[in-house]
Design a protein around this motif. Structure first.
Motif, mmCIF file in Angstrom:
data_model
loop_
_atom_site.group_PDB
_atom_site.id
_atom_site.type_symbol
_atom_site.label_atom_id
_atom_site.label_comp_id
_atom_site.label_asym_id
_atom_site.label_seq_id
_atom_site.Cartn_x
_atom_site.Cartn_y
_atom_site.Cartn_z
ATOM 1 N N THR A 132 3.583 6.947 -1.113
ATOM 2 C CA THR A 132 2.216 6.474 -0.858
ATOM 3 C C THR A 132 1.306 6.698 -2.058
ATOM 4 O O THR A 132 0.111 6.874 -1.898
ATOM 5 C CB THR A 132 1.622 7.147 0.403
ATOM 6 O OG1 THR A 132 1.726 8.562 0.236
ATOM 7 C CG2 THR A 132 2.331 6.731 1.656
ATOM 8 N N HIS A 142 -2.772 2.740 -6.489
ATOM 9 C CA HIS A 142 -4.221 2.549 -6.332
ATOM 10 C C HIS A 142 -4.492 1.085 -6.009
ATOM 11 O O HIS A 142 -3.793 0.198 -6.525
ATOM 12 C CB HIS A 142 -4.944 2.962 -7.629
ATOM 13 C CG HIS A 142 -6.423 3.046 -7.447
ATOM 14 N ND1 HIS A 142 -7.232 1.939 -7.571
ATOM 15 C CD2 HIS A 142 -7.223 4.082 -7.098
ATOM 16 C CE1 HIS A 142 -8.491 2.299 -7.317
ATOM 17 N NE2 HIS A 142 -8.507 3.591 -7.032
ATOM 18 N N PRO A 143 -5.528 0.816 -5.186
ATOM 19 C CA PRO A 143 -5.826 -0.581 -4.843
ATOM 20 C C PRO A 143 -6.074 -1.474 -6.058
ATOM 21 O O PRO A 143 -5.854 -2.687 -5.981
ATOM 22 C CB PRO A 143 -7.092 -0.473 -3.978
ATOM 23 C CG PRO A 143 -7.050 0.903 -3.418
ATOM 24 C CD PRO A 143 -6.353 1.761 -4.423
ATOM 25 N N VAL A 202 0.857 -1.192 0.000
ATOM 26 C CA VAL A 202 0.000 0.000 0.000
ATOM 27 C C VAL A 202 0.895 1.245 0.000
ATOM 28 O O VAL A 202 0.650 2.212 -0.723
ATOM 29 C CB VAL A 202 -0.935 -0.021 1.230
ATOM 30 C CG1 VAL A 202 -1.792 1.228 1.283
ATOM 31 C CG2 VAL A 202 -1.793 -1.275 1.210
ATOM 32 N N SER A 203 1.943 1.214 0.813
ATOM 33 C CA SER A 203 3.026 2.205 0.723
ATOM 34 C C SER A 203 4.250 1.468 0.231
ATOM 35 O O SER A 203 4.445 0.305 0.582
ATOM 36 C CB SER A 203 3.417 2.718 2.108
ATOM 37 O OG SER A 203 2.555 3.649 2.578
#
Ligand SMILES: Nc1ncnc2c1ncn2[C@@H]1O[C@H](COP(=O)(O)OP(=O)(O)O)[C@@H](O)[C@H]1O
Ligand SMILES: Cc1ncsc1CCOP(=O)(O)O
Length: 701
Positions: A420, A423-424, A406-407
């Motif tokens: 950061t 995108h998911p 995610v990061s």
């Protein structure tokens, strides 16, 4: 060129006088500036006859058109009409705005100089397309300046025209790399901010106008992006446009020895970013392919014995040729076959970049605490632990390590960054990690001077493209995301090559701070008062975000911005740390002892320590918690401070000295902090061998 779409961010006003230009060729200098990222050019010639001016304007227009940058003529509507360039810029004493508009028509750009709110209001009401607001700072370039506005004066003018949102604004007068961000940020109101900065000598008189323009372009681009960290870290990020552009221009060969799942996808991603992919799994081909000075990706996603032999052959060939290798240990933590393959590859040669998700990087480190199920990303570590892991691994392997998730955490062993973006959806498609590896390979191929910057450039290109794609109306899920993602990778590359860097405003990059975090956690446990200062916050940035959670208001006794280099300034020097030297009292117990962490060792840290010593305090310099952008400064500063009477010691030594006794109530908490940060401490201390600190691991003081 549609006038509404003009980018005013780096607006060059020319000056051909010898005192500015020296012996250099005028056109060469302007063209270099355009290459560097100037987005708008104004020809400003105060002398010379009309015929010569038209000739100059015509030649300059040919150049600016090649860069799709508008050319405006200062003061001379007739010249603009003669060469049919994009418009004019008129001063308060030149031809009136209505007359200029009548002659030029509605489609040409007319800019007007404004030095007061009244002048600005009148110009926008009269239909000016943009305002040149100035003079901001005093300048040699223009002697008959009416007002020196400063950023505050610019702000007043922006406020005066807040009901005219369409008119664009640039500021002018004495703007350079040092003050550009200050004026941009300080002049901004809640309703509007400047669209750009206009410069003359900062580019025309620069020894390297291309680099000067590039740096100014990055300063204006990052205005609204989230880059938190030291100046050195901001320098890394400011090379990103040049890296993306270099891939586009050089089309590096990206030799992929990748898994069966992503071959086609990886080739398409490589093409989208401007690289030239070759998917070749035969180890013997490497000998020829490495001659093209591109790069190799070894991705063990569908490894088998034959493939492994080929990877080893290719790795050795690329190592011999000194051409970069990116290694993606896909699924390395999942099976013993993969763990063995990982070991074989790590033993076989040098990888310039090791990129994997958390489980994969853990496997590289040799941490078998988590059993990876397949190739997917999952996470158990805290951000701090991830940062420590990549930093230590990068240091021991002398390579760049990237841990995705995610990061993302990226380190070269000295500098560690958290990104950061992304995108998911990236986690919902196959091959996102693998094709990030391909993207990284292209960047390291074209940017040998700084692999960390290359990797950061590739990650930002990749992840910001994903964000833009995911936000498109035609993207409804992971399936429609893939083609949009490829399109946006391509668009970013095209835009960057034309100097349009707006995509980079989405960048979210943070500098990771290790020792100072530990020291602050310790201060929190023992309720030690904390004093925080920043040096010229608007220009150099606030205290880095990672430290904020460790700065509770109950303990932070002062949080000051300063221009003096020493922290020993009122009210710290007057209220909190009064002068002790002349007093017979040893001072109020522990309050008389001060520990210092921060940057820069040889400037703010040194001057603070010397002032505190003179005032009678016992000063501890935490050697693993201070640094300088130029790390060679550190040992010299520490030697000097030691001689001046400061105690130069390590964070751990200072913490134990503060406690004195393991019987104290807080001892358990401190042991936990020490354990949590053991990896950080070890890593940072390794950098201290020889008695100095490695750079960049500390907060601003
Ligand atoms: N939830 C998320 N939000 C944003 N970006 C993500 C997310 N999950 C993964 N990514 C991004 O997707 C890419 C692949 O990361 P990851 O899924 O960890 O790798 P892998 O596909 O190798 O398991 C990286 O650029 C990462 O930052
Ligand atoms: C599904 C799969 N199986 C072996 S390799 C692979 C692709 C992995 O892609 P990524 O790690 O980039 O998501």
């Amino acid at each position: 060129m549609e006038k509404k779409k003009v980018d005013y961010s780096v607006y060059l006003v020319t000056d051909s006088r010898p005192e500015v230009l020296g012996q250099r060729d005028f056109y060469t200098v302007v063209e270099a500036a355009l290459k560097g990222g100037v987005t708008c050019v104004q020809l400003r010639e105060k002398t010379g006859d009309t015929g010569a001016l038209i000739q100059t304007a015509r030649r300059l227009h040919e150049i600016t058109q090649r860069y799709q940058v508008p050319l405006l003529i200062n003061d001379r509507v007739d010249v603009a009409l003669a060469v049919n360039c994009e418009g004019v810029h008129i001063g308060q004493d030149d031809m009136s705005l209505p007359e200029a508009r009548r002659l030029l028509g509605p489609d040409k750009i007319i800019g007007v100089s404004a030095s007061t709110p009244d002048e600005a209001r009148e110009a926008v009401k009269g239909g000016a397309d943009y305002l040149g607001i100035g003079t901001v700072y005093s300048t040699q370039t223009k002697s008959n300046t009416k007002h020196i506005l400063g950023p505050e004066g610019v702000r007043d003018i922006l406020e005066a025209i807040s009901s005219f949102p369409k008119v664009r604004t640039v500021c002018i007068g004495g703007i350079n790399e040092e003050n550009a961000q200050e004026v941009l940020s300080k002049s901004a109101t809640s309703k509007r901010k400047l669209d750009g900065i206009a410069v003359v000598s900062a580019v025309m008189a620069a020894s390297n106008p291309l680099d000067a323009a590039k740096r100014l372009a990055s300063l204006t681009t990052f205005q609204s992006s989230k880059i938190i960290g030291t100046r050195a870290m901001q320098d890394v990020v400011s090379s990103v446009p040049a890296i993306v552009k270099a891939v586009h221009e050089q089309t590096p060969l990206s030799h992929n020895m990748t898994n069966l799942v992503v071959q086609n996808f990886a080739a398409n991603i490589a093409l989208a970013i401007g690289a030239s992919p070759i998917m070749s799994n035969h180890g013997d081909e490497a000998e020829d392919l490495c001659k093209h000075k591109g790069s190799l990706v070894i991705n063990m996603g569908t490894v088998d014995d034959k493939a492994l032999g080929n990877y080893v052959k290719a790795l050795k060939a690329y190592n011999r040729a000194g051409v970069p290798v990116v290694f993606d240990p896909v699924g390395a933590g999942a099976t013993s076959v993969r763990r063995n393959a990982l070991k074989t590859l790590l033993d076989a040669g040098y990888m310039d970049v090791v990129k994997g998700n958390e489980n994969e990087i853990k496997a590289v480190v040799g941490d078998s605490s988590t059993q990876q199920r397949g190739v997917d990303s999952s996470s158990t570590l805290t951000d701090q632990e991830k940062a420590t892991m990549v930093e230590n691994l990068a240091r021991t392997k002398e390579t760049i390590v990237v841990m995705t998730g995610v990061s993302d955490f990226v380190s070269d062993g000295t500098r560690t960054l958290q990104i950061t973006n992304g995108h998911p959806y990236l986690a919902s498609i196959t091959g996102s990690g693998c094709t990030l590896g391909t993207t990284i390979s292209a960047a390291v191929a074209v940017w040998p001077e700084d692999n960390l910057a290359a990797v950061v450039g590739a990650i930002l290109h990749y992840e910001i493209a994903a964000e833009i794609a995911a936000s498109r109306n035609d993207v409804r899920g992971p399936g429609t995301f893939i083609p949009a993602f490829i399109d946006e990778l391509y668009n970013i590359r095209q835009n960057t090559s034309k100097g349009d860097l707006r995509w980079l405003q989405r960048a979210r990059v943070m500098d990771v701070v290790l020792t100072t975090t530990k020291i602050l956690r310790f201060a929190n446990a023992l309720k030690i008062p904390i004093y925080v200062t920043t040096q010229n916050r608007t220009r150099l940035g606030d205290t880095v975000a990672e430290l904020k959670p460790h700065l509770p208001s109950s303990l932070v006794k002062a949080d000051l911005d300063k221009t003096r280099f020493s922290m020993y300034i009122p009210p710290i020097s007057t209220e909190h740390f009064p002068f002790l030297a002349s007093s017979s009292s040893p001072g109020p117990g522990k309050g008389a002892e001060v520990a210092i962490v921060g940057i820069e060792s040889h400037i703010c840290v040194t001057q603070t320590a010397l002032d505190l010593l003179e005032a009678g305090y016992k000063v501890y310099i935490i050697a693993d918690g201070v640094s300088s952008c130029n790390s060679a400064e550190v040992p010299i500063a520490l030697d000097r401070l030691r001689q001046a009477g400061a105690v130069v010691t390590t964070s751990e030594s200072w913490m134990y000295e503060c406690m004195g006794d393991s019987g104290i109530g807080e001892f358990k908490d401190v042991v936990k902090i020490v354990k949590d940060t053991m990896g950080d401490t070890k890593g940072v201390m390794e950098g201290l061998v020889g008695g100095y600190s490695n750079g960049g691991r500390v907060s601003k003081i």
